[in-house]
Design a protein around this motif. Structure first.
Motif, mmCIF file in Angstrom:
data_model
loop_
_atom_site.group_PDB
_atom_site.id
_atom_site.type_symbol
_atom_site.label_atom_id
_atom_site.label_comp_id
_atom_site.label_asym_id
_atom_site.label_seq_id
_atom_site.Cartn_x
_atom_site.Cartn_y
_atom_site.Cartn_z
ATOM 1 N N ILE A 121 7.655 -5.164 10.314
ATOM 2 C CA ILE A 121 7.280 -4.131 11.285
ATOM 3 C C ILE A 121 5.808 -4.333 11.617
ATOM 4 O O ILE A 121 4.990 -4.507 10.715
ATOM 5 N N HIS A 122 5.511 -4.302 12.918
ATOM 6 C CA HIS A 122 4.120 -4.523 13.341
ATOM 7 C C HIS A 122 3.721 -3.414 14.322
ATOM 8 O O HIS A 122 4.477 -3.111 15.240
ATOM 9 N N PRO A 123 2.521 -2.836 14.139
ATOM 10 C CA PRO A 123 2.137 -1.688 14.981
ATOM 11 C C PRO A 123 1.519 -2.059 16.324
ATOM 12 O O PRO A 123 0.425 -1.620 16.658
ATOM 13 N N GLY A 175 0.806 -1.228 0.000
ATOM 14 C CA GLY A 175 0.000 0.000 0.000
ATOM 15 C C GLY A 175 0.828 1.262 0.000
ATOM 16 O O GLY A 175 1.733 1.454 -0.823
ATOM 17 N N ARG A 176 0.537 2.085 0.982
ATOM 18 C CA ARG A 176 1.083 3.435 1.107
ATOM 19 C C ARG A 176 2.609 3.496 1.006
ATOM 20 O O ARG A 176 3.172 4.383 0.374
ATOM 21 N N GLY A 177 3.283 2.591 1.696
ATOM 22 C CA GLY A 177 4.736 2.519 1.566
ATOM 23 C C GLY A 177 5.515 3.528 2.389
ATOM 24 O O GLY A 177 6.664 3.853 2.064
ATOM 25 N N SER A 178 4.927 4.010 3.493
ATOM 26 C CA SER A 178 5.669 5.004 4.280
ATOM 27 C C SER A 178 6.875 4.372 4.997
ATOM 28 O O SER A 178 7.901 5.030 5.178
ATOM 29 N N ASN A 179 6.761 3.100 5.379
ATOM 30 C CA ASN A 179 7.939 2.442 5.970
ATOM 31 C C ASN A 179 9.009 2.193 4.917
ATOM 32 O O ASN A 179 10.208 2.314 5.208
ATOM 33 N N PHE A 180 8.586 1.849 3.722
ATOM 34 C CA PHE A 180 9.552 1.727 2.617
ATOM 35 C C PHE A 180 10.283 3.053 2.432
ATOM 36 O O PHE A 180 11.505 3.104 2.293
ATOM 37 N N GLN A 199 -3.787 -1.536 16.076
ATOM 38 C CA GLN A 199 -4.050 -0.312 16.841
ATOM 39 C C GLN A 199 -5.485 -0.316 17.367
ATOM 40 O O GLN A 199 -5.735 0.039 18.515
ATOM 41 N N LEU A 218 3.120 5.356 14.021
ATOM 42 C CA LEU A 218 3.835 5.357 12.733
ATOM 43 C C LEU A 218 5.141 6.156 12.789
ATOM 44 O O LEU A 218 6.153 5.761 12.206
ATOM 45 N N GLU A 256 7.553 3.814 14.081
ATOM 46 C CA GLU A 256 7.859 2.758 13.099
ATOM 47 C C GLU A 256 8.967 3.243 12.170
ATOM 48 O O GLU A 256 9.910 2.510 11.855
ATOM 49 N N ALA A 278 7.067 -4.464 4.565
ATOM 50 C CA ALA A 278 6.702 -3.100 4.975
ATOM 51 C C ALA A 278 5.246 -2.859 4.592
ATOM 52 O O ALA A 278 4.954 -2.303 3.539
ATOM 53 N N GLY A 279 4.367 -3.361 5.464
ATOM 54 C CA GLY A 279 2.944 -3.260 5.153
ATOM 55 C C GLY A 279 2.552 -4.242 4.069
ATOM 56 O O GLY A 279 1.633 -3.987 3.290
#
Ligand code: GRF
Length: 205
Positions: free
Chosen positions: A107-109, A10-15, A121, A170, A173, A86-87
């Protein structure tokens, strides 16, 4: 220099956070593949903008083992040494996990082992937890289960919604995932059973 493959859905913010740290020279690694199981993943666009090799292998209707074989082939051809989930919204089959022992991170929230699976969450809020957070761990054959590398606690605040809590988690993360990858790439992670020891050295990023 380790070749890292990043798997997204998806969004890829961790990437993005991993890529930022690598491109800034803070992690001795290169991103050799960004792979998504969804063509619409925003993270895939970012990967193209940043000129990484990308692949999209749609997973809909493909069973876990068959999908894992497809993934394994892509990872091999990109000479990936380490995999960062990453998601990534698919569970990896055991055969694939065995091919990368202690070489796949997730990675897990939440603060594992609490609140595994989807909507961690929301689970924390519904449980009435006072503290939750995020975890970077090695991937093994079970969901959200492998040895824990780093965790960061985040207090639940009065009036928190799933969105507000997710946003506060996040931020962390994006800090602990690059840090964990850096430690691994620097050879500073020792694993004994479930226990992960971090060897001292090197500056924090
Ligand atoms: C993050 O909350 C991560 O912990 C979970 O899925 C979400 C992915 O977000 N596994 P992003 O695609 O990295 O922005």
């Amino acid at each position: 220099m380790k070749n890292v493959g990043i798997l997204i859905s998806g969004r890829g913010s961790n990437f993005r956070a991993l890529s930022d740290a690598i491109e800034a020279g803070r992690i001795p690694a290169r991103i050799s593949l960004v792979l998504s199981n969804r063509a619409s993943a925003a993270g895939l666009e970012l990967a193209k903008e940043r000129n990484y090799a990308t692949a999209c292998i749609p997973s809909q209707g493909v069973d876990r083992d068959a999908y894992s074989r497809l993934l394994a082939r892509e990872l091999r051809s990109a000479r990936v040494d380490l995999v960062c989930l990453a998601g990534f919204m698919r569970i990896l089959g055991p055969e694939l996990v065995k091919q990368y022992p202690l070489r796949i991170l997730n990675i897990h929230p939440s603060l594992l082992p609490a609140f595994t699976g989807l909507h961690a969450q929301r689970q924390a809020l519904e449980w009435g937890a006072k503290v939750t957070g995020c975890t970077v761990h090695f991937v093994d054959e079970k969901l959200d289960h492998g040895p824990i590398i780093l965790q960061y606690p985040v207090p639940v605040e009065e009036g928190d919604t799933e969105e507000s809590l997710s946003a506060r988690i996040l931020v962390h993360e994006h800090q602990i995932y690059p840090e964990a990858l850096k430690l691994l790439c620097q050879g500073r992670v020792r694993v004994k059973g479930r226990s992960v020891r971090i060897l001292p050295g090197g500056p924090q990023i």
